[in-house]
Scaffold this active site. Sequence first.
Site, PDB file in Angstrom:
ATOM      1  N   ASP A 243       0.827  -1.206   0.000  1.00 40.45           N
ATOM      2  CA  ASP A 243       0.000   0.000   0.000  1.00 40.45           C
ATOM      3  C   ASP A 243       0.865   1.262   0.000  1.00 40.45           C
ATOM      4  O   ASP A 243       2.099   1.207   0.075  1.00 40.45           O
ATOM      5  CB  ASP A 243      -0.915   0.010   1.225  1.00 40.45           C
ATOM      6  N   LYS A 263      -3.695   3.128  -2.372  1.00 45.53           N
ATOM      7  CA  LYS A 263      -4.883   3.960  -2.573  1.00 45.53           C
ATOM      8  C   LYS A 263      -4.760   5.201  -1.695  1.00 45.53           C
ATOM      9  O   LYS A 263      -4.564   5.110  -0.489  1.00 45.53           O
ATOM     10  CB  LYS A 263      -6.161   3.189  -2.189  1.00 45.53           C
ATOM     11  N   GLY A 294      -0.738  -0.574   5.296  1.00 42.69           N
ATOM     12  CA  GLY A 294      -0.297   0.450   6.225  1.00 42.69           C
ATOM     13  C   GLY A 294      -0.971   0.353   7.579  1.00 42.69           C
ATOM     14  O   GLY A 294      -2.123  -0.066   7.695  1.00 42.69           O
ATOM     15  N   GLY A 295      -0.248   0.738   8.626  1.00 42.13           N
ATOM     16  CA  GLY A 295      -0.815   0.730   9.977  1.00 42.13           C
ATOM     17  C   GLY A 295      -1.181  -0.670  10.422  1.00 42.13           C
ATOM     18  O   GLY A 295      -0.429  -1.622  10.247  1.00 42.13           O
ATOM     19  N   ASP A 296      -2.356  -0.798  11.004  1.00 37.71           N
ATOM     20  CA  ASP A 296      -2.907  -2.101  11.372  1.00 37.71           C
ATOM     21  C   ASP A 296      -4.016  -2.414  10.369  1.00 37.71           C
ATOM     22  O   ASP A 296      -4.973  -1.643  10.246  1.00 37.71           O
ATOM     23  CB  ASP A 296      -3.469  -2.078  12.788  1.00 37.71           C
ATOM     24  N   ILE A 299      -7.898  -2.092  11.243  1.00 38.07           N
ATOM     25  CA  ILE A 299      -8.519  -0.834  11.666  1.00 38.07           C
ATOM     26  C   ILE A 299      -8.695   0.048  10.437  1.00 38.07           C
ATOM     27  O   ILE A 299      -7.742   0.670   9.962  1.00 38.07           O
ATOM     28  CB  ILE A 299      -7.680  -0.131  12.750  1.00 38.07           C
ATOM     29  N   ALA A 325      -2.086   4.044  13.285  1.00 34.58           N
ATOM     30  CA  ALA A 325      -1.971   5.489  13.479  1.00 34.58           C
ATOM     31  C   ALA A 325      -2.541   5.899  14.830  1.00 34.58           C
ATOM     32  O   ALA A 325      -2.089   6.887  15.431  1.00 34.58           O
ATOM     33  CB  ALA A 325      -2.691   6.220  12.348  1.00 34.58           C
TER      34      ALA A 325
END
Length: 662
Positions: A243, A263, A294-296, A299, A325
């Site tokens: 991503d 995206k 990205g991130g988790d 979520i 985040a």
Amino acid sequence: MTPLRIGARDSALSLIQAKDALARLAEETGLAFDLVPASSPGDRDRTTDLRRSPGDFFTRDLDDALLRGDLDAALHSAKDLPPEGLRPGLDWFWLPWREDPRDCLVSRVPAPTRIGVSSARRDAWAAKRFPEAARLTLRGAIPDRLAQLDRGDFDAIVVAAAALHRLGLQGRITEYIPIGDLTPPPGQGVLALTFRRDDPRLRALRGLFLKAVRFVGAGVGDAGLCTVAGLREIRRADVVIYDALMDPALLDGIRAERLYVGKRSGAHALPQAEITALIGERVRRGQRVVRLKGGDPGIFGRLAEETDALIADGLPFRVLPGVSALAAATTATGMLLTRREAGKGFAVGTPRAVGEESTDVWFMALGMADAVARRYPPETPCAIVYDAGAPAQEIWRGTVADLRAETPARPGLLLVGEAARHGFPALGPLAGRRVWVTSGPSVAEKAAEAIVDLGGVPVLRPLVRFEAVADVKIRPSKGYNLLVVTSPTAARFLLERLTSPIQYLPKRLAVTGPGTAAALAHLHIDTLMPERDFSARGLLAALPADLTGAKILRVRSDAAGPDLAQALKARGAKVKDLVLYRTLPLPETEPPLHEAVFLASASAARAWADSAAPKGRDLIALGGPTAAALRALGFAPAATPATQTPEAALRAYARALALPHA
């Protein structure tokens, strides 16, 4: 079990490669197969230019037979599958055995002026390589194409090297075309099996050859916020589909192919449906796919769309959470959401969500479950996750009314709301089974990787430890001409003893398997290894029967015993049988939660038998010596592989579960 009816085109090449593939499948799975030859439009129509032929030119009739139920599956050259995808109701996967993917030139003159080509990419290569030559349409099976060349219809033809190899005609090849000059299609040299999408037998068969997709949370902002487990999967991947919202440093130095699908608001590299299809396509090719989000990913990461598609197709996956985040913007900045004097919780939401429902998450609430339950209608769904993220993780599900009757035995996280209704199913041949890996790190890493690939959960808890023998010396003056090493652990202790490997080691090396060979590969020593039986017996079979005059250094653990050295002496060799390390049991601890046990050595088998571990679990033996030790102790292994590697052992166990009647 009734043999499976497998269709294939009736050309000579197709039948040869189909027979070879089915023989390998029978050996690997224990299943029986009947080969059913069939025609195809591409075989009957010898005039249509293949550069303009329909996508299903070579698969249409076999597809029809599958959908009618006349066949159970069909074998194809993978490059012949329709580029637009199979017809509704059909599914596919690549078999793991590969031929040379390159194209080659077969020529009867040094400077051809008439080149036979059968695809746009070969046409483009021929135009660049022989700009003055005419490029003519080439059709027919490989023997027909060679016959056209031999009678003078062409001066040269471009064909797949794999086809000539399989027909035993590699002597006809004038030159191999480098992949950098002519990129082959992804499936060249590979066979694909197609089947009806709802056939559980073929889904089970496919599960033995595919690897579970890894969804990895990349963390946010900084590559250091990706977890250790996530980094390990990225480094092992064949392809990383990634991503936008992540640190690109995560991809530095990795060997995997990289596919960007990021995206951002108003700018999508690919629509979500195409991303989902891409994941499914790559895993069906047998690749180890990491979907890096990205991130988790759980979520607001659109994880569900991608996992739902895999679930619908019965394809296993594993999700590794990441630092979101939320954590980076609060915990890392001092805006602590659970500061004791500032409040008892927080809410997280997004205005982009479609539904109106939400889920409440309660920490440290199980001791007050009744008080929490009074906040909600009794029919509200809820769940308790015990030991979250650990191999012993367990999930209780019910409603708020049920919660009041639940008596928690240990700490857990309480979820109340719509999310509690959902969960990932157990997929793959191992179907979520927890496999206790009792070996040390050199074997455990490979075993754990194979367990995840097959849809299981590895539980790493060794039963033995290794201790170096302090006073051992390896002397270069002894003049050994062969070094025998029979385990990765022995290789590790050997390397620890050497100050100058080039000076101290013989010029030839004999090992029992690829793991040991890999541990010593950096020494660049001429290495002998058995083809299949990665045991001392297999090594003896690979060595000459007469070893008169050979001076051999054999290094091992105390548990390995002197039998191999004695057998080498019986063949006339002078053997130094050197014990480098001792195998010792670890202190007794409570056995982990598990449904199966992986045992990699006779010493581990004895340690397991002496432990307090429950004895009604499935036992997976790495190879013959471990299986023999178990039988001597009165236990029958559930699976023993023909090839002594962790991957083969776990695959043998998976086969016993997925194809119990084979």
